[in-house]
Each structure stands twice: as C-alpha cells, then as structure tokens.
Design an enzyme around this catalytic site. Structure first.
Site, mmCIF file in Angstrom:
data_model
loop_
_atom_site.group_PDB
_atom_site.id
_atom_site.type_symbol
_atom_site.label_atom_id
_atom_site.label_comp_id
_atom_site.label_asym_id
_atom_site.label_seq_id
_atom_site.Cartn_x
_atom_site.Cartn_y
_atom_site.Cartn_z
ATOM 1 C CG ASP A 96 6.810 -0.038 -7.572
ATOM 2 O OD1 ASP A 96 7.848 0.289 -8.175
ATOM 3 O OD2 ASP A 96 6.788 -0.785 -6.586
ATOM 4 C CG HIS A 139 3.325 7.883 -6.904
ATOM 5 N ND1 HIS A 139 4.287 8.579 -6.216
ATOM 6 C CD2 HIS A 139 2.650 7.142 -5.980
ATOM 7 C CE1 HIS A 139 4.203 8.268 -4.921
ATOM 8 N NE2 HIS A 139 3.218 7.401 -4.755
ATOM 9 C CG ASP A 176 0.426 9.088 -0.236
ATOM 10 O OD1 ASP A 176 -0.606 8.450 -0.495
ATOM 11 O OD2 ASP A 176 1.584 8.593 -0.299
ATOM 12 C CG ASP A 269 0.281 6.099 1.979
ATOM 13 O OD1 ASP A 269 0.217 7.296 2.335
ATOM 14 O OD2 ASP A 269 0.526 5.761 0.789
HETATM 15 N N1 Q9C Z 1 7.515 -1.635 -0.854
HETATM 16 C C1 Q9C Z 1 0.444 5.485 -3.447
HETATM 17 O O1 Q9C Z 1 0.434 5.469 -2.226
HETATM 18 N N2 Q9C Z 1 5.976 0.810 -4.185
HETATM 19 N N3 Q9C Z 1 1.307 4.789 -4.160
HETATM 20 C C2 Q9C Z 1 5.858 -0.204 -3.240
HETATM 21 C C3 Q9C Z 1 7.887 -0.763 -1.920
HETATM 22 C C4 Q9C Z 1 4.792 1.446 -4.691
HETATM 23 C C5 Q9C Z 1 2.316 3.998 -3.522
HETATM 24 C C6 Q9C Z 1 7.117 -1.042 -3.169
HETATM 25 C C7 Q9C Z 1 4.132 2.354 -3.749
HETATM 26 C C8 Q9C Z 1 3.113 3.214 -4.474
HETATM 27 C C9 Q9C Z 1 -0.578 6.280 -4.168
HETATM 28 ZN ZN ZN Z 2 1.259 6.661 -0.776
#
Ligand code: Q9C
Ligand code: ZN
Length: 694
Positions: A96, A139, A176, A269
């Site tokens: 991701d 992450h 977050d 988020d």
């Molecule tokens: N719908 C941050 O908020 N996966 N990263 C999305 C699932 C990645 C989020 C797939 C989400 C990363 C910094």
């Molecule tokens: Zn996030």
C-alpha cells in the site's frame, strides 16, 4: 528560561510535487491536494499569519539512519533515477505505497520539517507547532516503505530529540485512524518512548491486519507497558468514544509517565467523512484532543501530519488543531452521550492489559471471560466485508472523494480581553491582564441586583467586591472577556452570587469546582443548571445526587497523583458531559493544593465552556495570583514530572465514586456491560482486597 510562546507552522509546497503515476485503488486517496488544501485553509482562516513560519530542510543520511537501515536508504536513493517500469517493480515489494521520481526528495523534506519543529520547540523559540508534510511516516519500518509512508518522520524526530536535545522521555500520541506499526516496532523495547495509538481494527479485519495491533501488545522487555494500543472494533466511533479513551487510558498514563516532549502523529483520517476511517468524530474534537495534551511536558508539543483523505474534513481538522495550538478557546463539544459498547470493551481491555504497568490503572477491572458482544469474525471473511464497505467512497472526475455532510468549521471568535483581574487596590499586577479594581465605588445597578438577591446585609467591603464582579461576569457572557481571576473577602458569598447571576438566563449552566474545605453555600448543592464538584478531604456521606459530587481524598489535595486521577478520570468526564457555559473555580483559604497541580486544574478546565472560567480566591492569597493568571492567559502549566502512585485509599474512593455516578454520567464508564452489571452492587473496598470466599 523565559516562557516560550508562539506556534510554528512548518510547510513547503514542494512536498505536494509527487503523485501516483499508475492505477492502484489502494493508493489513489493519497493526493497532493491533501497538503495544499490544508495549507490554503490555514491561510483562509488567518491562521498561517498568526503562526511563526519555519522553513523545511532535507534530512541528512545520519538522521534517516536513526530509524532505518542503510540498505533501505540506499535502495530509496535510487528511485529518482528509475524508469516508470522500474518504479512500479520497486513499489511492488512493499504494501500500500507508491514511489515517484520526486518522492525521495519530499520524504527527506518531511523528516526535515519534523526535525525543524523539534529544534524550534526544544530551543524555546516557539512553544509548539505543526509540520504539514507528505509523505506521511508512521507505517514505514526499519527496511520497508508501507501505507503511503517512506521514512518514519515521527520516529526519527523522537530519536533526534533524545540524541541532540537530551530529551529523556518522549510521548508519541498517534490519533491517525490506522495503527502506526512502524512507530511501535521502532520503540517496542524502549521505555524512554511511550507510544499510544488508537486505530480501526475490527478484530484484525482492517488493514494492516496485524495481531500486534491489539490491546495485548504492551511492549517488550524493558519497554513493557510503554506501548498502548486501543483497537476500534467497530466503525462509526464518535467524539464521546475518543474523549473516553483520553480520560480513562491515555491521559492518566501520560501524566504518570511525565514526558519531556509530546509528539503527535496527527492523522485526520479518524474524523468524520474519511473514506478510510469511517469514523464519526467531528473536526472540533481535535481542538479538545490537542488542548488535553498541551499541559504535558510544559506545553512542548510537536504535531506532524500523517493521514486524512477527505479534503474538507482534513482541512477543518487541521484548522481546529492549529487554532488550539495558538491558544484560542476550544468550541463547546456537542452533545456527548457517552462511549458505545464496543468502545467500552476496548477501553476495558486496554486498561486491564496495562494495569500491571501503571499505578493509575492498578485497580482497573480485570477482563472477564464473557462472550464479547462484538463477535470475533474470521479474518478472511472480514477482509471481504471491509473491502466492500470501502466502495461507498465515491470518486469525482479529479479522483478526490466527494464531500460528505458534516458540520461546517465553527468560527471561533476570541474575546478582546483574555483575562480580567479583580483585585484589591494594593495588590501587585500581572502583565497581560485587564484590571478591574475590587475597591472602586460600585455600579449602583449592580448593587441593586445584589440587594434583590438578599445580599444587602453583608459588610460593605464584601458587598463592594461582589458588585465589581458583576460587570465582569456580564462581559464574559457577552464574549468581551474570556476569563477572570477575582480575589474576594469571602469566596463562599462570592460563589453564591456568581451562580445566582449566571443562572438568571435559562440556557446557562455552571460547573462549580470547589477546591478545599467548606463552607459550601447551602443554596448551591447542585441542580440541573449547577453541577457542583467538591475536591476536599472531608469524609462525605454517600449522597446519591447527580449534581453534587463530593470527591473526598485522604490527605486532601496533597496526594498529587490521587488528585490528578480525580481530575482526569472524574472531573473532566463530568465536565465534558455536563457541557457548562461557565466554569466557576473556587479555592477556599487553606485549600492546601500544590501550585503546580492547581495550575493543571486551571489549565485543563479551560477546555470547557469555550474557556469561560471564573476563578475565585480569598483576598489574602496574593502569592498565587501570577501562577493562576498565567494559566488563564493560556500559558501551559509547568510539568509535574513523573507521578508516583496515588494513595490506595484514594484510588478505591475514586473507583467507588465512578461506579456510583456512571448511571447518570456515561462518560465515567470504563468497562463493558457484562462486568458493569455486577460491579456497583455488592462492591466494597474490602471485598476487592480479599480473595473471593469459595
Ligand atoms: N482500503 C496513512 O494514513 N491501505 N496511511 C488502504 C484499505 C493503506 C494509510 C487499503 C492505508 C494507508 C498514513
Ligand atoms: Zn491513517
């Protein structure tokens, strides 16, 4: 060193100059506009102009190596020279995330922005600040990019603060909606960095689907107890759920830890409208989360942007955070009906997992072996459900998410006068306050009001002091004065007068916080317009009143850890749920509360009633004027340092009080239904201490 002031904003639009170059549904949310829209909102609301603008810089190799391997750094270094095809191949070894020829440059700027912020806060050239950055960081891991993150900005900032600024203890608050597993891995066995994260989890069915994101990952070896995970097992969490976790998990542990610096993985988020988070907390909650962290570490707080994918929700949340860092009063929280059952399960679990590590949680309820109400689903089955849910985030032609309906940014209008002082004439003044004499000839209208309230019999001096308070209260009601400190001949009479005056309007609710011993004015034992919380040492009868809450502590207010526990775990939840339009903080003579604790109380209460706080102290307590006024002016309370254990009797008493009141005040709840039913009845301190008789 002089008190640091000012809020840094670290931003450079260069960090918007990379984007996804191919089709990848997992990554299309992470757009350059996240940064530009956030910054534009700060400009539009006049907030960037109120901040100290701090330039970004590129991080050095040595700084990147504080959290990453040499092999990984060398690999990322090659990405600016790769063809599109090579970039895609390189990207595929991680989860991701996407690479772009300019992302390495931006990732170095993102770290550099966080480090510039730490430098400015640690040297005292500003008090606090926000770094608006892309790519995010939490992450990314020792040798891996992940979840839109290349380098771990906040983890590097924490290591840097320790190495270059001699910081001993760092608190990282990750609000977050995703688990910052990269930060957890970095500090898992390190007791000098306390990592807190809440995150959408759904019993491991939500990304990144890790076992180690659950509440029972508490840290390893010497770091055991210094990793605090709060998994959200359902979507739709609201303001009440977030506040309950702060009051009953994060804040007690954070105050006991006593950090020298607070870093925030500030992902938005977790706000309503976000296509990843699916939560329902409103942008103004970030004003409160920020405010609640601002009196740790003497106010040294650095927030660094992480996620946030609904552009409008993100921009509002960023503004709420910055407004609060600047010292503007937080808006009154909207109706808080208490945490939901699933949130309570999470709170119960994490408190239980951590009770052996933290004195403040020592008496937390154990987990029972009841069947959880939110059933554990099989991981694969759940993963499919999560994916389908995500389809509801519709896309516009530009590829950004359509705006969902949620409240507009509440315009906050700070009063012209922050702090009014009503002092006897001879008393020395404090800078930055507006002065109102307590001895000048009183306004005849005010005197008339007092006599109508039956106050004409008092002596002339106290009558005059009261009469001079009334115009100040009226100005507070008209939003011309935010808060006030008044020294009066008799706090009891003055408090009764203020409550009477404030209650003349139908919509007014007053939270009275009475510190020290009585005499409490008999006419104000609490009603639906007056919640009276009494912090003292006198043993109180167990009155079953919703609006009169005696918190009696052994040794009164001198058990600092006990008093903090009362403040965080009882007073604040009550206050937030009551949602007053005025806070009246009364200190009786000889209240015996240590100045530093009194300052925490004064500062934290300003999160209520849009900061409308009236402090009453006895005329002779002139030595506390400047410490109190400083807090009312918006300066952070000094750090209490790490707290010891509260007196066991006091912990027991608070536990009992919480159980007694939680039927009325749901924000006091800390356990899931199955154990809550059995707890209040048949509960005695002694039955807790003894093993059950079989
Ligand atoms: N719908 C941050 O908020 N996966 N990263 C999305 C699932 C990645 C989020 C797939 C989400 C990363 C910094
Ligand atoms: Zn996030």
């Amino acid at each position: 060193m002089a008190q640091a002031t000012g809020t840094a904003l670290v931003y450079d639009e260069q960090m918007s100059r990379y984007k996804l170059l191919w089709l990848d549904p997992a990554c299309e949310l992470e757009v350059p506009e996240r940064l530009t829209v956030s910054y534009e909102a700060l400009v539009q609301n006049g907030l960037s102009g109120r901040c100290v603008s701090v330039p970004v810089r590129e991080a050095t190799d040595a700084e990147i190596l504080l959290a990453h391997s040499e092999e990984y750094l060398e690999a990322v270094k090659k990405t600016p020279y790769m063809s599109l095809e090579d970039l895609m191949t390189f990207t595929q070894q991680y989860g991701d995330v996407y690479f772009h020829p300019n992302i390495y440059h931006c990732a170095k700027l993102a770290i550099g922005a966080a480090l510039q912020l730490v430098d400015n806060v640690m040297t005292g050239s500003v008090r606090n600040g926000l770094a608006l950055v892309r790519p995010p960081g939490h992450h990314s891991q020792h040798s891996a990019a992940n979840g839109f993150c290349v380098f771990n900005n906040v983890a590097i900032a924490a290591q840097y603060a320790k190495k270059y600024h001699g910081v001993k203890k760092v608190l990282i608050v990750d609000w977050d909606v995703h688990h910052g597993q990269g930060v957890q891995y970095c500090f898992e066995d390190d007791p000098s960095v306390l990592y807190f994260s809440w995150h959408r989890y759904e019993h491991q069915n939500f990304w990144p689907n890790l076992k180690e994101s659950d509440h029972d990952s508490v840290g390893k070896g010497k770091g055991a107890g210094f990793n605090v995970n709060v998994p959200w097992n359902q979507v739709g969490m609201e303001n009440s759920d977030y506040l309950a976790v702060f009051f009953h998990v994060l804040l007690p542990v954070a105050y006991e830890f006593g950090p020298d610096l607070v870093l925030v993985c500030a992902g938005f988020d977790s706000a309503i409208g976000d296509p990843e988070g699916h939560m329902c907390a409103t942008p103004d909650i970030f004003a409160h989360l920020t405010h609640l962290l601002m009196n740790l570490a003497g106010g040294k707080l650095c927030a660094v942007l992480e996620g946030g994918y609904n552009l409008s929700s993100l921009a509002q949340s960023v503004c709420q955070t910055v407004l609060t860092l600047l010292g503007d009063p937080a808006p009154r929280p909207t109706e808080l009906h208490g945490p939901c059952e699933s949130a309570l399960e999470s709170i119960h679990c994490v408190r239980s997992s951590h009770k052996q590590y933290w004195s403040c949680l020592k008496h937390a309820a154990d987990m029972l072996s009841y069947e959880p109400s939110t059933k554990h689903r099989k991981v694969m089955e759940g993963a499919l459900i999560s994916q389908n849910q995500d389809e509801q985030g519709q896309k516009t032609e530009e590829g950004s998410t359509t705006e969902l309906v949620f409240p507009e940014l509440l315009q906050r209008v700070a009063p012209a006068v922050r702090t009014a002082l009503v002092l006897p004439d001879a008393v020395e003044c404090t800078d930055g306050c507006a002065h109102f004499s307590a001895k000048k000839a009183p306004d005849p209208l005010a005197l008339n009001r007092l006599s109508m309230n039956g106050k004409e019999s008092g002596d002339e001096a106290s009558l005059t002091a009261l009469a001079n308070l009334i115009p100040v209260i009226e100005k507070m009601e008209k939003n011309e004065i935010q808060n006030c400190l008044a020294l009066v001949p008799d706090v009891s009479t003055a408090a009764a007068t203020v409550v009477q005056q404030a209650n003349t309007s139908l919509t007014k609710r007053v939270l009275v916080v009475w510190v020290g011993e009585g005499p409490l004015p008999t006419q104000m034992m609490g009603d639906e317009k007056t919640l009276l919380v009494h912090l003292g040492s006198k043993e109180q009868e167990d009155l079953n009143s919703k609006y009169y809450v005696p918190i009696s502590l052994k040794k009164g207010c001198r058990d600092t850890a006990g008093l903090l526990q009362a403040l965080l775990g009882v007073l604040l939840p009550l206050g937030f749920q009551f949602n007053p339009s005025l806070v009246l903080l009364v200190r009786t003579p000889g209240g015996n509360v240590a100045t530093a604790v009194w300052q925490q109380l004064t500062c934290l209460l300003q999160g209520l009633a849009q900061g409308r706080t009236l402090v009453l102290m006895q005329e002779k307590e002139t030595s506390s004027i400047s410490a109190t006024a400083s807090c009312l002016l918006g300066n952070p309370a000094p750090s209490l340092g790490p707290l010891g254990a509260p007196m066991p009797d006091n912990v027991e008493a608070l536990e009992r009080l919480g159980h007694r009141l939680q039927a009325h005040w749901k924000l006091l709840q800390t356990t899931a239904a199955a154990s809550r039913r059995s707890a209040p009845c048949g509960y005695t301190p002694s039955s807790r201490m003894k093993p059950p008789s079989v």
